[in-house]
Design an enzyme around this catalytic site. Structure first.
Site, PDB file in Angstrom:
ATOM      1  N   ASP A 184      13.352 -15.885   2.025  1.00 18.79           N
ATOM      2  CA  ASP A 184      12.385 -15.665   0.953  1.00 18.79           C
ATOM      3  C   ASP A 184      12.684 -14.338   0.246  1.00 18.79           C
ATOM      4  OD1 ASP A 184      10.840 -17.991   1.891  1.00 18.79           O
ATOM      5  OD2 ASP A 184      10.421 -16.695   3.602  1.00 18.79           O
ATOM      6  N   HIS A 231       5.849 -17.379   6.497  1.00 17.79           N
ATOM      7  CA  HIS A 231       6.957 -18.099   5.856  1.00 17.79           C
ATOM      8  C   HIS A 231       6.439 -19.486   5.491  1.00 17.79           C
ATOM      9  CE1 HIS A 231      10.757 -19.938   4.955  1.00 17.79           C
ATOM     10  NE2 HIS A 231      10.568 -20.837   5.902  1.00 17.79           N
TER      11      HIS A 231
HETATM   12  P1  NDP Z   1      17.876 -27.943  10.004  1.00 22.86           P
HETATM   13  O1  NDP Z   1      19.003 -27.345  10.747  1.00 22.86           O
HETATM   14  O2  NDP Z   1      18.039 -28.231   8.560  1.00 22.86           O
HETATM   15  O3  NDP Z   1      16.554 -27.042  10.169  1.00 22.86           O
HETATM   16  C1  NDP Z   1      16.158 -26.545  11.417  1.00 22.86           C
HETATM   17  C2  NDP Z   1      14.846 -25.851  11.283  1.00 22.86           C
HETATM   18  O4  NDP Z   1      14.946 -24.748  10.402  1.00 22.86           O
HETATM   19  C3  NDP Z   1      13.717 -26.711  10.748  1.00 22.86           C
HETATM   20  O5  NDP Z   1      12.561 -26.459  11.537  1.00 22.86           O
HETATM   21  C4  NDP Z   1      13.518 -26.185   9.361  1.00 22.86           C
HETATM   22  O6  NDP Z   1      12.175 -26.281   8.957  1.00 22.86           O
HETATM   23  C5  NDP Z   1      13.827 -24.748   9.561  1.00 22.86           C
HETATM   24  N1  NDP Z   1      14.007 -23.959   8.345  1.00 22.86           N
HETATM   25  C6  NDP Z   1      13.522 -22.711   8.169  1.00 22.86           C
HETATM   26  N2  NDP Z   1      13.815 -22.236   6.980  1.00 22.86           N
HETATM   27  C7  NDP Z   1      14.488 -23.189   6.353  1.00 22.86           C
HETATM   28  C8  NDP Z   1      15.041 -23.288   5.076  1.00 22.86           C
HETATM   29  N3  NDP Z   1      14.949 -22.330   4.188  1.00 22.86           N
HETATM   30  N4  NDP Z   1      15.699 -24.397   4.732  1.00 22.86           N
HETATM   31  C9  NDP Z   1      15.786 -25.394   5.608  1.00 22.86           C
HETATM   32  N5  NDP Z   1      15.258 -25.369   6.842  1.00 22.86           N
HETATM   33  C10 NDP Z   1      14.622 -24.275   7.209  1.00 22.86           C
HETATM   34  O7  NDP Z   1      17.379 -29.258  10.738  1.00 22.86           O
HETATM   35  P2  NDP Z   1      18.197 -30.491  11.295  1.00 22.86           P
HETATM   36  O8  NDP Z   1      17.196 -31.565  11.424  1.00 22.86           O
HETATM   37  O9  NDP Z   1      19.469 -30.686  10.576  1.00 22.86           O
HETATM   38  O10 NDP Z   1      18.610 -30.013  12.750  1.00 22.86           O
HETATM   39  C11 NDP Z   1      17.695 -29.681  13.720  1.00 22.86           C
HETATM   40  C12 NDP Z   1      18.409 -29.751  15.036  1.00 22.86           C
HETATM   41  O11 NDP Z   1      17.558 -29.183  16.004  1.00 22.86           O
HETATM   42  C13 NDP Z   1      18.716 -31.177  15.498  1.00 22.86           C
HETATM   43  O12 NDP Z   1      20.055 -31.219  15.876  1.00 22.86           O
HETATM   44  C14 NDP Z   1      17.801 -31.365  16.702  1.00 22.86           C
HETATM   45  O13 NDP Z   1      18.383 -32.167  17.710  1.00 22.86           O
HETATM   46  C15 NDP Z   1      17.658 -29.956  17.150  1.00 22.86           C
HETATM   47  N6  NDP Z   1      16.526 -29.613  17.998  1.00 22.86           N
HETATM   48  C16 NDP Z   1      16.829 -28.881  19.091  1.00 22.86           C
HETATM   49  C17 NDP Z   1      15.875 -28.474  19.954  1.00 22.86           C
HETATM   50  C18 NDP Z   1      16.284 -27.692  21.127  1.00 22.86           C
HETATM   51  O14 NDP Z   1      17.343 -27.105  21.120  1.00 22.86           O
HETATM   52  N7  NDP Z   1      15.483 -27.644  22.161  1.00 22.86           N
HETATM   53  C19 NDP Z   1      14.460 -28.822  19.738  1.00 22.86           C
HETATM   54  C20 NDP Z   1      14.226 -29.547  18.528  1.00 22.86           C
HETATM   55  C21 NDP Z   1      15.232 -29.910  17.683  1.00 22.86           C
HETATM   56  P3  NDP Z   1      11.649 -27.473   7.997  1.00 22.86           P
HETATM   57  O15 NDP Z   1      11.752 -28.719   8.810  1.00 22.86           O
HETATM   58  O16 NDP Z   1      10.257 -27.062   7.703  1.00 22.86           O
HETATM   59  O17 NDP Z   1      12.552 -27.480   6.804  1.00 22.86           O
END
Ligand code: NDP
Length: 328
Positions: free
Chosen positions: A159, A187
């Site tokens: 941001d 945020h």
């Molecule tokens: P991303 O990598 O695109 O995003 C991950 C997180 O970052 C989301 O919560 C997203 O929030 C957040 N975020 C914060 N700021 C931003 C921004 N400016 N732009 C975009 N995202 C932002 O998500 P993916 O779905 O591609 O990947 C998530 C991964 O996490 C998956 O591989 C899943 O398996 C994994 N995962 C792992 C966990 C663990 O290690 N225990 C638990 C849960 C998930 P928002 O959704 O609000 O955009």
């Protein structure tokens, strides 16, 4: 040479992880003299994808990358961690209530906080990126009683960077001419990017802009809703810019803010600026020798006060909701 620094990244197989890991491996997180060891955490069904990313990391032959290990167990992933980037989170899906979202994330950030408490290195620094980032950081922190509270932070640097870019564009100046930008609060769409303390070539930015309508009706909403605009244009959420901001956040925390400047970080409040103690809220901070301090003594006018209060009120609501759910 220096021993490698352990960097744990959760959600490593996601979009942000894909952009982030290569920059960490290339030395941009901690600098050109610091080798890193990556510890990737994923949920079991995404471990295979993380292995693919690890193969690509290997193929990068990064001189500073001392190895990559993959885990589906937080206890193992945070063992010895010096830096933890908590990117994986449960996104809000159609029909999901806010309480459901907070509960699902509690199921992720509570065990991660416990694992950090149990096994992370004494100098652990935590950055939460996964949303709702401030409240997820609050949950993790409350399950890590032996770690100093101030080590738990959440990301508002994207941001902050967006606000600098929008201001530079409006004034037709280079981003490098802008100093002392601040994001206050959560945020989320209620965040408040502050031009009354930001400076452009030594002048207060709000005066340099001299256009209150632009400030209130264009600048603030453009910064706050930039994520949605990117989804609309790209067909996917911002990832490389979020990864870049995560790099900036840790790099600044470790290496310090330049003289005469500050940055924005969401950190546990010490009560400064009327933000209730313990809430993880964004403030202007300076950093030095691996520690940060909230900038003190800024005059807050009514325009800013109302906006800071609104964003902080949202953080209070989120905290109350996770308290009711027994997550903090
Ligand atoms: P991303 O990598 O695109 O995003 C991950 C997180 O970052 C989301 O919560 C997203 O929030 C957040 N975020 C914060 N700021 C931003 C921004 N400016 N732009 C975009 N995202 C932002 O998500 P993916 O779905 O591609 O990947 C998530 C991964 O996490 C998956 O591989 C899943 O398996 C994994 N995962 C792992 C966990 C663990 O290690 N225990 C638990 C849960 C998930 P928002 O959704 O609000 O955009």
């Amino acid at each position: 040479t220096q021993a490698p620094v352990n960097v744990t990244v959760t959600g490593a197989a996601g979009q942000i992880g894909y952009a982030l890991l290569f920059r960490i491996a290339s030395g941009q997180l901690l600098g050109p003299d610091t080798p890193v060891k990556l510890r990737l955490l994923e949920i079991p069904q995404a471990v295979k994808a993380a292995e693919g990313t690890a193969m690509e990391l290997e193929d990068g032959a990064f001189p500073l990358l001392a190895g990559t290990d993959i885990f589906d167990d937080p206890k193992q992933a945070f063992e010895g961690a010096n830096v933890a980037l908590l990117v994986g989170a449960r996104p809000r899906t159609k029909g999901m209530e806010r309480g459901d979202l907070l509960e699902a994330n509690g199921g992720i950030f509570k065990p991660q906080g416990e694992a950090i408490n149990a096994g992370a290195a004494d100098d652990i620094k935590v950055l939460v990126v996964g949303n709702p980032a401030n409240t997820n950081a609050l949950i993790a922190r409350s399950h890590a009683p032996d770690v100093p509270a101030e080590r738990f932070t959440a990301m508002t640097r994207l941001d902050h960077n967006r606000a600098i870019a929008q201001l530079a564009r409006k004034l037709g100046v280079a981003v490098s001419e802008i100093r002392k930008m601040t994001i206050w609060g959560n945020h989320s769409a209620t965040q408040y990017p502050d031009l009354f303390h930001a400076e452009v070539g030594g002048r207060i930015a709000a005066e340099a802009v001299n256009d209150e309508a632009w400030l209130a009706n264009e600048f603030i909403p453009t910064v706050a809703k930039r994520g949605a605009a990117i989804i609309e244009a790209r067909g996917a959420s911002s990832a490389a810019s979020a990864a870049s901001a995560a790099i900036d956040h840790i790099h600044t925390w470790v290496n310090g803010t330049p003289e005469g400047d500050w940055t924005s970080m969401a950190v546990p409040s010490d009560g400064s600026y009327g933000v209730p103690e313990g809430l993880i809220s964004s403030f202007p901070v300076t950093t030095r020798d691996g520690a940060y301090q909230i900038v003190q003594g800024l005059q807050i006018d009514d325009f800013s006060r109302a906006r800071i209060d609104a964003s902080v009120a949202e953080l209070v609501e989120e905290r109350d909701a996770v308290t009711k759910l027994g997550l903090v």
